[in-house]
Enzyme design. Structure first.
Site, PDB file in Angstrom:
ATOM      1  N   ASP A 188      36.983  45.413 112.317  1.00  0.00           N
ATOM      2  CA  ASP A 188      36.580  45.292 113.710  1.00  0.00           C
ATOM      3  C   ASP A 188      35.575  46.399 113.986  1.00  0.00           C
ATOM      4  O   ASP A 188      35.957  47.559 114.151  1.00  0.00           O
ATOM      5  CB  ASP A 188      37.817  45.423 114.607  1.00  0.00           C
ATOM      6  CG  ASP A 188      37.486  45.554 116.079  1.00  0.00           C
ATOM      7  OD1 ASP A 188      36.395  45.126 116.478  1.00  0.00           O
ATOM      8  OD2 ASP A 188      38.320  46.105 116.830  1.00  0.00           O
ATOM      9  N   GLU A 222      31.039  49.339 122.101  1.00  0.00           N
ATOM     10  CA  GLU A 222      31.969  48.285 122.498  1.00  0.00           C
ATOM     11  C   GLU A 222      33.397  48.787 122.613  1.00  0.00           C
ATOM     12  O   GLU A 222      34.138  48.376 123.510  1.00  0.00           O
ATOM     13  CB  GLU A 222      31.895  47.121 121.500  1.00  0.00           C
ATOM     14  CG  GLU A 222      32.584  45.845 121.984  1.00  0.00           C
ATOM     15  CD  GLU A 222      34.081  45.796 121.686  1.00  0.00           C
ATOM     16  OE1 GLU A 222      34.765  44.907 122.224  1.00  0.00           O
ATOM     17  OE2 GLU A 222      34.573  46.645 120.900  1.00  0.00           O
ATOM     18  N   GLU A 223      33.805  49.673 121.704  1.00  0.00           N
ATOM     19  CA  GLU A 223      35.199  50.124 121.707  1.00  0.00           C
ATOM     20  C   GLU A 223      35.562  50.922 122.956  1.00  0.00           C
ATOM     21  O   GLU A 223      36.746  51.128 123.237  1.00  0.00           O
ATOM     22  CB  GLU A 223      35.488  50.959 120.455  1.00  0.00           C
ATOM     23  CG  GLU A 223      35.471  50.183 119.142  1.00  0.00           C
ATOM     24  CD  GLU A 223      36.587  49.149 119.018  1.00  0.00           C
ATOM     25  OE1 GLU A 223      37.423  49.049 119.944  1.00  0.00           O
ATOM     26  OE2 GLU A 223      36.631  48.447 118.003  1.00  0.00           O
TER      27      GLU A 223
END
Length: 352
Positions: A188, A222-223
């Site tokens: 991810d 994004e995280e």
């Protein structure tokens, strides 16, 4: 003749990318790596002010655009405190639990660029000293980094150049098995980044003229919630995030198909695009699963929250043990690559 998807090439590319440390906030090295890969394909790209990377392939229709995204930033940590015992207290970057990194090797990067290795441990690790080691909470107060250096106090640590705010990245421990699995931290979403690079390579190798001008955004925040919410052209109609499918109890996602997200914590994804993606999968004998991710957000949901008037969707390979030591199978990668290939050549969702 090159055959696509070349799954061995994809897995090796994933291995390269996950091996480059890139916690959110410190992604320049991996962005440079992706930039060089695009240069090799003669695809121009530029960095936005946040440090993400955007590449564009012109299409027949330049009045309506598509954007595909994957994020290259990962979970990680920062030094919260240099402790009096010569160890480091951490503050987490991204949404995960301390128990998922207990015993993990890590790297501390100082502001001057020096790298020190270490191990993330419970302060009360030794069962020969701490009777209730198994019951101690794994939290910021009790977890610490043991630095691989001769340090006995905070002054020794600071003499190395280590200070509050230094980035800490986790050893991915990437391994490709003989029976098709790839296991590693940070699949991810580096698996998806690799697949977008492979898609671009396939478009170039096959001299495909895309129906619409298509942008590829490699986002880098994004995280922490806002990776893909900007640099979206006014002409962009559809926005497809490529990110992991989360597995667990009650989920339909597995490690062998492409997951098409119908809803996450932000709400439903665009119904028309979801149906188009499922039809493309069925028409092309691509294994897929529809799923809902209850505690999940994506670059696409960040773009919607930012107010962009777009059709948004989310697909990706099924990943086991998300935000921990993750695993997927080459079958899932193949199905995801094939759906991406057919998607970028398909028609846009009809309005209404």
């Amino acid at each position: 003749m090159t055959i696509y998807p070349n799954i061995t090439e994809t897995k090796n590319l994933i291995k390269e990318i996950v091996s480059i440390p890139s916690p959110s906030g410190n992604t320049s090295k991996v962005i440079s790596f992706i930039e060089e890969k695009l240069n090799e394909l003669n695809v121009k790209s530029y960095r936005n002010r946040k440090g993400g990377l955007i590449a564009t392939i012109p299409g027949k229709n330049n009045e309506e655009h598509r954007m595909l995204t994957a994020h290259v930033d990962t979970l990680g940590a920062m030094v919260k405190e240099v402790k009096s015992n010569g160890r480091l207290r951490l503050d987490l970057i991204g949404g995960f639990t301390y128990n998922s990194v207990e015993g993990e090797y890590c790297e501390i990067e100082t502001a001057s660029g020096n790298i020190f290795t270490g191990t993330i441990l419970l302060h009360q690790t030794s069962v020969h000293v701490y009777k209730n080691a198994g019951d101690v909470k794994r939290n910021q107060e009790n977890m610490e980094v043991r630095i691989d250096a001769k340090v006995e106090n905070a002054d020794d640590v600071r003499a190395l150049g280590i200070e509050v705010g230094d980035f800490v990245s986790f050893d991915p421990r990437v391994e490709i098995t003989n029976n098709g699995f790839i296991k590693s931290r940070h699949l991810d979403d580096k698996a998806s980044v690799a697949m977008l690079l492979q898609l671009i390579k396939r478009i170039k190798a096959e001299n495909i003229v895309l129906p619409y001008t298509t942008h590829f955004l490699i986002s880098n925040n994004e995280e922490i919630g806002y990776g893909g919410n900007s640099n979206i052209t006014p002409e962009t109609v559809e926005y497809l995030a490529v990110d992991m499918g989360a597995m667990g109890d009650g989920q339909s996602t597995d490690e062998y198909t492409v997951s098409i997200c119908v809803k996450d914590a932000s709400g439903p994804y665009h119904y028309g695009l979801r149906k188009n993606l499922a039809k493309l999968a069925m028409d092309n004998n691509i294994g897929y699963k529809l799923d809902i991710y209850p505690y999940y957000g994506s670059d696409a949901s960040a773009a919607i929250r930012a107010g962009h008037d777009i059709v948004h969707g989310l697909i990706g390979p099924g990943i086991d043990s998300s935000h921990a030591f993750e695993r997927t199978h080459e079958d899932s990668l193949i199905n995801t690559e094939e759906l991406l290939y057919h998607y970028v050549q398909s028609a846009l969702v009809k309005r209404g």
